[in-house]
Design a protein around this motif. Structure first.
Motif, short mmCIF file in Angstrom:
data_model
loop_
_atom_site.label_atom_id
_atom_site.label_comp_id
_atom_site.label_asym_id
_atom_site.label_seq_id
_atom_site.Cartn_x
_atom_site.Cartn_y
_atom_site.Cartn_z
N SER A 1 0.82 -1.22 0.00
CA SER A 1 0.00 0.00 0.00
C SER A 1 0.85 1.26 0.00
N TYR A 2 2.04 1.21 0.59
CA TYR A 2 2.91 2.38 0.55
C TYR A 2 3.42 2.62 -0.87
N SER A 3 3.64 1.55 -1.62
CA SER A 3 4.00 1.70 -3.02
C SER A 3 2.82 2.30 -3.79
N TYR A 4 1.63 1.85 -3.48
CA TYR A 4 0.40 2.34 -4.10
C TYR A 4 0.22 3.83 -3.84
N VAL A 5 0.44 4.24 -2.60
CA VAL A 5 0.32 5.65 -2.22
C VAL A 5 1.44 6.48 -2.84
N GLY A 6 2.67 5.95 -2.77
CA GLY A 6 3.82 6.69 -3.31
C GLY A 6 3.68 7.00 -4.78
N LYS A 7 3.24 6.02 -5.56
CA LYS A 7 3.06 6.22 -7.00
C LYS A 7 1.94 7.25 -7.26
N ASN B 1 8.32 5.86 -4.17
CA ASN B 1 8.13 5.86 -5.63
C ASN B 1 9.46 5.60 -6.32
N SER B 2 10.31 4.85 -5.67
CA SER B 2 11.65 4.59 -6.20
C SER B 2 11.72 3.23 -6.88
N GLU B 3 12.71 3.07 -7.71
CA GLU B 3 12.93 1.80 -8.40
C GLU B 3 13.20 0.68 -7.39
N GLY B 4 13.97 1.00 -6.36
CA GLY B 4 14.29 0.01 -5.35
C GLY B 4 13.07 -0.46 -4.58
N TYR B 5 12.20 0.49 -4.22
CA TYR B 5 11.00 0.10 -3.48
C TYR B 5 10.03 -0.65 -4.38
N ASP B 6 9.97 -0.26 -5.66
CA ASP B 6 9.14 -0.99 -6.63
C ASP B 6 9.59 -2.45 -6.71
#
Length: 220
Positions: free
Chosen positions: A138-144, A167-172
């Motif tokens: 969900s943090y990836s969802y929110v970040g994007k 919203n980083s490549e590493g977190y993705d």
């Protein structure tokens, strides 16, 4: 349908509440009061400390070296990579990190982390994995969402570092690895197990919503 798609479909109404939350809206616009962000960071720092312990439980319950390495790498992701921006901001606020990790947890922080740890201790490895997934995903969802929705307001935004983290490549990559792992371990589960895992996923998603509510409350 992959199991992760099923989870997302069921949880999406809850997750979309995150996107419309005043904390997220004001963070994207750069108008969020810094004291609220500071309080949020402290609670999230405390949360990540306890969250990492759930991955530790996963290491213990893993049956293969590959699974052990997977959960071990997730501990690093939570304790080192994800906390990096937290540490940067907290130091900027003049917060002593060695004291911050022993500050009092808000009730939501306590309840959420206790629930995940209980699932990990009482359940199997699959249940442990599902309990950790809503936070990461969900943090990836929110970040994007924030990066796209408020792209014209991020250049000089105080909260750009936070947005860039999620919203980083590493977190993705970290998120995708967890989604792929979830699909793999849930490929042939029974309908009864499917319902149990969904219940865990939705409960943790609701705790995430409560965490945003807590973060936005009036700072005393």
């Amino acid at each position: 349908m992959e199991f992760s798609e099923y989870l997302f479909k069921e949880a999406k109404p809850i997750w979309d509440e995150y996107l419309n939350h005043p904390f997220i809206k004001e963070l994207g616009e750069g108008t969020l009061p810094k004291e609220k962000f500071k309080s949020y960071l402290i609670q999230d720092y405390l949360y990540l400390k306890e969250y990492s312990k759930v991955f530790c439980i996963g290491v213990v319950k893993a049956t293969t070296m590959d699974e052990m390495k997977f959960f071990y790498n997730s501990i690093k992701g939570a304790m080192e990579d994800e906390t990096e921006s937290h540490i940067m901001y907290l130091k900027g606020f003049g917060v002593n990190l060695s004291k911050a990790e022993f500050m009092e947890k808000e009730l939501v922080t306590l309840n959420y982390t206790n629930y995940m740890q209980a699932v990990g201790l009482k359940g199997d490895l699959i249940e442990t994995a599902i309990a950790t997934l809503p936070c990461t995903w969900s943090y990836s969802y929110v970040g994007k969402y924030v990066a796209e929705k408020y792209k014209d307001k991020l250049e000089d935004n105080f909260y750009k570092g936070w947005v860039d983290t999620y919203n980083s490549e590493g977190y993705d990559k970290f998120t995708e690895e967890w989604i792929d792992y979830t699909n793999k371990i849930c490929k042939d589960i029974s309908e009864e197990k499917k319902k149990k895992l969904l219940d865990i996923f939705l409960k943790c998603s609701i705790y995430e919503k409560q965490f945003w509510d807590m973060a936005y409350k009036e700072v005393k």
